[in-house]
Each structure stands twice: as structure tokens, then as C-alpha cells.
Motif scaffolding. Structure first.
Motif: not given
Length: 146
Positions: A15-16, A45-47, A97-108
Motif C-alpha cells: 500500500g505504499r 518513499p512517496q509522497p 525491499l521486503d528483506a530490508a523490512s524484515a531486517a528492521g528498515w522502516r519507510p517513515g
């Protein structure tokens, strides 16, 4: 019609929206000779203002390849005997992107974050090949046994 090189591409995940680019660079030593290659995948990340960019960097090294072209394709990164991805493929970008999120990165996160791509490659390769997404296990295959 072919796309323009260097123009950001759009990816929507969970959704982002993100705009992403891929850059190839040669790190040159002080004597001016050609040095190692580096691929940098950047996701914004957008916007705009929704968080700082994620930079996933692959630097050439022993038993790794980050080619600048022939005989391998542009955007290919991988281990000589192991996982590999083509960073021009949207599915490979989504897997990273999914692997980075699983490793703790958050888009905000407000500032730019740089991650060593090699730390994500094997997980991203599994996600890309198996269709696994962040938080989901890949379905077992017949090769996994009963």
C-alpha cells in the motif's frame, strides 16, 4: 517504447508507493586507474517527505560480482557460487525491499539509510524465487519432502 535510463521507476508495496533508481559507479584509486564496481539501488518513499531514502549498496569484492556489462547483464549482482539478482527487475527490487523490512528498515525514518546489499542478498533471492513476502513463509515444495 524503451524507458529513459536514470528515470525513477514506481513500485507499490504493501500500500505504499516508492520511486526507485539504480546507479552504477566505478570507485577509482588515487592513481586514476579503474577500481571496483558498485551498484546502488535507491528507494524513495512517496509522497515526498514521507521518509528518507533507502540505499542498498552492492560493492564488488572476492567471490562477488557487480559487473559493468559484458559478459553479464547490467544490474546483475551476486555471489560467484550462489544467490543473484538483476536489479533492473521490479520483482528483485521488491524482494530487496521486503528483506530490508524484515531486517528492521522502516519507510517513515526521516533520514537516508544505507544498507550493505550483500547482507540482504540471500534472503531477497529466496523471496524473489519463492514468492515469499515479508512476514510470510514460502509454501513448501515437493522437493522439501513430506
Amino acid at each position: 517504447m524503451p524507458r529513459r535510463p536514470g528515470k525513477p521507476r514506481r513500485l507499490v508495496a504493501d500500500g505504499r508507493a516508492y520511486l526507485w533508481t539504480l546507479r552504477h559507479r566505478h570507485d577509482g584509486p588515487a592513481d586514476g586507474r579503474s577500481g571496483g564496481c558498485r551498484e546502488t539501488l535507491t528507494l524513495h518513499p512517496q509522497p515526498a517527505g514521507a521518509g528518507g531514502p533507502l540505499r542498498i549498496v552492492f560493492t564488488q569484492g572476492p567471490d562477488r560480482y557487480v559487473p559493468g556489462g559484458f559478459p553479464l547483464g547490467s544490474g546483475d549482482v551476486g555471489y560467484v557460487r550462489g544467490a543473484s539478482l538483476n536489479l533492473h527487475e521490479p520483482g528483485a527490487v521488491r524482494a530487496l525491499l521486503d528483506a530490508a523490512s524484515a531486517a528492521g528498515w522502516r519507510p517513515g525514518h526521516p533520514g537516508a539509510v544505507e544498507v550493505d546489499g550483500w547482507s540482504l542478498l540471500e534472503a531477497a533471492d529466496r523471496i524473489h524465487r519463492g514468492g515469499e513476502r515479508h512476514g510470510e513463509a514460502a509454501a513448501p515444495s515437493a522437493a522439501d519432502g513430506p
